[in-house]
Design a protein around this motif. Structure first.
Motif, PDB file in Angstrom:
ATOM      1  N   ALA A 131       0.831  -1.199   0.000  1.00 58.97           N
ATOM      2  CA  ALA A 131       0.000   0.000   0.000  1.00 58.97           C
ATOM      3  C   ALA A 131       0.872   1.258   0.000  1.00 58.97           C
ATOM      4  CB  ALA A 131      -0.900   0.008   1.227  1.00 58.97           C
ATOM      5  N   ARG A 132       0.312   2.341  -0.492  1.00 59.91           N
ATOM      6  CA  ARG A 132       1.032   3.615  -0.481  1.00 59.91           C
ATOM      7  C   ARG A 132       1.334   4.013   0.955  1.00 59.91           C
ATOM      8  NH1 ARG A 132      -3.375   6.085  -3.756  1.00 59.91           N
ATOM      9  NH2 ARG A 132      -3.591   7.306  -1.875  1.00 59.91           N
ATOM     10  N   THR A 133       2.458   4.632   1.158  1.00 64.29           N
ATOM     11  CA  THR A 133       2.849   5.015   2.518  1.00 64.29           C
ATOM     12  C   THR A 133       1.909   6.063   3.087  1.00 64.29           C
ATOM     13  OG1 THR A 133       4.443   6.563   1.583  1.00 64.29           O
ATOM     14  CG2 THR A 133       5.270   4.413   2.257  1.00 64.29           C
ATOM     15  N   SER A 134       1.317   6.890   2.231  1.00 65.32           N
ATOM     16  CA  SER A 134       0.391   7.915   2.726  1.00 65.32           C
ATOM     17  C   SER A 134      -0.874   7.278   3.309  1.00 65.32           C
ATOM     18  CB  SER A 134       0.012   8.885   1.604  1.00 65.32           C
ATOM     19  OG  SER A 134      -0.639   8.197   0.552  1.00 65.32           O
ATOM     20  N   VAL A 135      -1.310   6.173   2.703  1.00 68.31           N
ATOM     21  CA  VAL A 135      -2.504   5.474   3.191  1.00 68.31           C
ATOM     22  C   VAL A 135      -2.213   4.825   4.545  1.00 68.31           C
ATOM     23  CG1 VAL A 135      -4.116   3.601   2.709  1.00 68.31           C
ATOM     24  CG2 VAL A 135      -3.359   5.081   0.864  1.00 68.31           C
ATOM     25  N   ILE A 136      -1.034   4.238   4.662  1.00 68.30           N
ATOM     26  CA  ILE A 136      -0.636   3.611   5.918  1.00 68.30           C
ATOM     27  C   ILE A 136      -0.502   4.667   7.014  1.00 68.30           C
ATOM     28  CG2 ILE A 136       1.193   2.297   7.058  1.00 68.30           C
ATOM     29  CD1 ILE A 136       1.751   1.011   4.301  1.00 68.30           C
ATOM     30  N   ALA A 137       0.095   5.810   6.677  1.00 71.72           N
ATOM     31  CA  ALA A 137       0.263   6.896   7.640  1.00 71.72           C
ATOM     32  C   ALA A 137      -1.093   7.441   8.082  1.00 71.72           C
ATOM     33  CB  ALA A 137       1.109   8.006   7.032  1.00 71.72           C
ATOM     34  N   ARG A 138      -2.026   7.558   7.158  1.00 68.07           N
ATOM     35  CA  ARG A 138      -3.372   8.048   7.479  1.00 68.07           C
ATOM     36  C   ARG A 138      -4.053   7.122   8.483  1.00 68.07           C
ATOM     37  NH1 ARG A 138      -6.912   7.555   2.690  1.00 68.07           N
ATOM     38  NH2 ARG A 138      -5.270   8.756   1.711  1.00 68.07           N
ATOM     39  N   GLU A 139      -3.881   5.831   8.264  1.00 65.86           N
ATOM     40  CA  GLU A 139      -4.493   4.848   9.166  1.00 65.86           C
ATOM     41  C   GLU A 139      -3.864   4.917  10.556  1.00 65.86           C
ATOM     42  OE1 GLU A 139      -7.590   2.434   9.684  1.00 65.86           O
ATOM     43  OE2 GLU A 139      -7.065   3.305   7.762  1.00 65.86           O
ATOM     44  N   ARG A 140      -2.551   5.115  10.618  1.00 65.43           N
ATOM     45  CA  ARG A 140      -1.863   5.267  11.907  1.00 65.43           C
ATOM     46  C   ARG A 140      -2.368   6.501  12.640  1.00 65.43           C
ATOM     47  NH1 ARG A 140       3.471   5.234   9.828  1.00 65.43           N
ATOM     48  NH2 ARG A 140       3.687   3.178   8.958  1.00 65.43           N
ATOM     49  N   LYS A 141      -2.563   7.581  11.889  1.00 71.46           N
ATOM     50  CA  LYS A 141      -3.050   8.835  12.475  1.00 71.46           C
ATOM     51  C   LYS A 141      -4.448   8.638  13.052  1.00 71.46           C
ATOM     52  CE  LYS A 141      -3.877  13.648  11.201  1.00 71.46           C
ATOM     53  NZ  LYS A 141      -3.901  14.611  10.088  1.00 71.46           N
ATOM     54  N   ARG A 142      -5.297   7.922  12.328  1.00 71.22           N
ATOM     55  CA  ARG A 142      -6.644   7.630  12.824  1.00 71.22           C
ATOM     56  C   ARG A 142      -6.593   6.829  14.115  1.00 71.22           C
ATOM     57  NH1 ARG A 142      -9.327   5.992   7.162  1.00 71.22           N
ATOM     58  NH2 ARG A 142      -9.840   8.083   6.456  1.00 71.22           N
ATOM     59  N   LYS A 143      -5.695   5.857  14.153  1.00 66.31           N
ATOM     60  CA  LYS A 143      -5.579   5.010  15.341  1.00 66.31           C
ATOM     61  C   LYS A 143      -5.176   5.840  16.564  1.00 66.31           C
ATOM     62  CE  LYS A 143      -3.933   0.596  16.882  1.00 66.31           C
ATOM     63  NZ  LYS A 143      -3.371  -0.677  16.507  1.00 66.31           N
ATOM     64  N   ARG A 144      -4.230   6.758  16.363  1.00 67.12           N
ATOM     65  CA  ARG A 144      -3.819   7.640  17.474  1.00 67.12           C
ATOM     66  C   ARG A 144      -4.975   8.508  17.944  1.00 67.12           C
ATOM     67  NH1 ARG A 144       1.638   9.615  14.919  1.00 67.12           N
ATOM     68  NH2 ARG A 144       0.077   9.951  13.386  1.00 67.12           N
ATOM     69  N   LEU A 145      -5.752   9.049  17.005  1.00 75.19           N
ATOM     70  CA  LEU A 145      -6.897   9.891  17.365  1.00 75.19           C
ATOM     71  C   LEU A 145      -7.946   9.103  18.142  1.00 75.19           C
ATOM     72  CD1 LEU A 145      -7.686  12.254  14.365  1.00 75.19           C
ATOM     73  CD2 LEU A 145      -7.332  12.897  16.724  1.00 75.19           C
ATOM     74  N   VAL A 146      -8.200   7.879  17.722  1.00 73.35           N
ATOM     75  CA  VAL A 146      -9.177   7.031  18.410  1.00 73.35           C
ATOM     76  C   VAL A 146      -8.731   6.800  19.851  1.00 73.35           C
ATOM     77  CG1 VAL A 146     -10.134   4.699  18.523  1.00 73.35           C
ATOM     78  CG2 VAL A 146     -10.086   5.918  16.362  1.00 73.35           C
ATOM     79  N   GLU A 147      -7.438   6.501  20.042  1.00 75.58           N
ATOM     80  CA  GLU A 147      -6.918   6.273  21.386  1.00 75.58           C
ATOM     81  C   GLU A 147      -6.976   7.546  22.226  1.00 75.58           C
ATOM     82  OE1 GLU A 147      -3.008   4.769  20.637  1.00 75.58           O
ATOM     83  OE2 GLU A 147      -3.766   2.822  19.951  1.00 75.58           O
ATOM     84  N   LYS A 148      -6.683   8.685  21.604  1.00 67.94           N
ATOM     85  CA  LYS A 148      -6.661   9.967  22.315  1.00 67.94           C
ATOM     86  C   LYS A 148      -8.050  10.346  22.832  1.00 67.94           C
ATOM     87  CE  LYS A 148      -5.544  14.841  21.582  1.00 67.94           C
ATOM     88  NZ  LYS A 148      -5.075  15.831  20.604  1.00 67.94           N
ATOM     89  N   TYR A 149      -9.074  10.143  22.016  1.00 69.20           N
ATOM     90  CA  TYR A 149     -10.424  10.583  22.362  1.00 69.20           C
ATOM     91  C   TYR A 149     -11.306   9.475  22.932  1.00 69.20           C
ATOM     92  CZ  TYR A 149      -9.631  15.059  20.070  1.00 69.20           C
ATOM     93  OH  TYR A 149      -9.165  16.292  19.740  1.00 69.20           O
ATOM     94  N   ALA A 150     -10.789   8.286  23.146  1.00 69.02           N
ATOM     95  CA  ALA A 150     -11.614   7.162  23.612  1.00 69.02           C
ATOM     96  C   ALA A 150     -12.299   7.472  24.934  1.00 69.02           C
ATOM     97  CB  ALA A 150     -10.770   5.908  23.735  1.00 69.02           C
ATOM     98  N   GLN A 151     -11.558   7.999  25.898  1.00 67.14           N
ATOM     99  CA  GLN A 151     -12.118   8.304  27.216  1.00 67.14           C
ATOM    100  C   GLN A 151     -13.202   9.381  27.110  1.00 67.14           C
ATOM    101  OE1 GLN A 151     -11.313   6.756  30.061  1.00 67.14           O
ATOM    102  NE2 GLN A 151     -12.780   7.963  31.213  1.00 67.14           N
ATOM    103  N   LYS A 152     -12.898  10.437  26.370  1.00 68.37           N
ATOM    104  CA  LYS A 152     -13.855  11.539  26.225  1.00 68.37           C
ATOM    105  C   LYS A 152     -15.127  11.077  25.514  1.00 68.37           C
ATOM    106  CE  LYS A 152     -13.970  16.397  25.074  1.00 68.37           C
ATOM    107  NZ  LYS A 152     -13.229  17.555  24.603  1.00 68.37           N
ATOM    108  N   ARG A 153     -14.968  10.252  24.462  1.00 67.68           N
ATOM    109  CA  ARG A 153     -16.133   9.724  23.740  1.00 67.68           C
ATOM    110  C   ARG A 153     -17.009   8.890  24.662  1.00 67.68           C
ATOM    111  NH1 ARG A 153     -16.663   9.719  18.382  1.00 67.68           N
ATOM    112  NH2 ARG A 153     -17.879   7.809  18.433  1.00 67.68           N
ATOM    113  N   ALA A 154     -16.387   8.067  25.492  1.00 69.20           N
ATOM    114  CA  ALA A 154     -17.149   7.213  26.410  1.00 69.20           C
ATOM    115  C   ALA A 154     -17.946   8.051  27.402  1.00 69.20           C
ATOM    116  CB  ALA A 154     -16.202   6.275  27.145  1.00 69.20           C
ATOM    117  N   GLU A 155     -17.324   9.106  27.934  1.00 69.47           N
ATOM    118  CA  GLU A 155     -18.023   9.989  28.882  1.00 69.47           C
ATOM    119  C   GLU A 155     -19.205  10.699  28.220  1.00 69.47           C
ATOM    120  OE1 GLU A 155     -15.082  12.654  30.369  1.00 69.47           O
ATOM    121  OE2 GLU A 155     -13.984  11.068  31.429  1.00 69.47           O
ATOM    122  N   LEU A 156     -18.963  11.228  27.019  1.00 73.70           N
ATOM    123  CA  LEU A 156     -20.026  11.955  26.320  1.00 73.70           C
ATOM    124  C   LEU A 156     -21.186  11.032  25.962  1.00 73.70           C
ATOM    125  CD1 LEU A 156     -17.909  14.261  24.002  1.00 73.70           C
ATOM    126  CD2 LEU A 156     -19.201  14.946  26.022  1.00 73.70           C
TER     127      LEU A 156
END
Length: 89
Positions: free
Chosen positions: A2-27
């Motif tokens: 896969a293109r490296t940009s696609v892989i990087a995008r997926e990694r970025k999404r994973k970090r965002l999901v982990e970052k906001y997981a607690q806040k999403r659960a509370e909301l």
């Protein structure tokens, strides 16, 4: 591979999901859907897609190993995955 940009995008999404997981659960628990709507779109775990850790291939992903079926077969044939042998009868 896969293109490296696609892989990087997926990694970025994973970090965002982990970052906001607690806040999403509370909301969600409070039922505050307006505030939930203001979070980044990519903070939602639904937007994640499983990809092969080695090649980034999106299809034929094997959850148990974290790699695609193609990579799995190559590694198994080379004896790089412990406990996996080629079937013969």
């Amino acid at each position: 591979m896969a293109r490296t940009s696609v892989i990087a995008r997926e990694r970025k999404r994973k970090r965002l999901v982990e970052k906001y997981a607690q806040k999403r659960a509370e909301l969600k628990a409070n039922g505050d859907y307006e505030a939930l709507d203001k979070l980044p779109k990519n903070a939602s775990p639904v937007r994640l897609h499983n990809r092969c850790k080695l090649t980034g291939r999106p299809r034929g992903y094997m959850r148990k190993f974290g790699i695609s079926r193609v990579t799995f077969r190559e590694m198994a044939s080379n004896g790089k995955i412990p406990g996996i042998t080629k079937a013969s009868w």
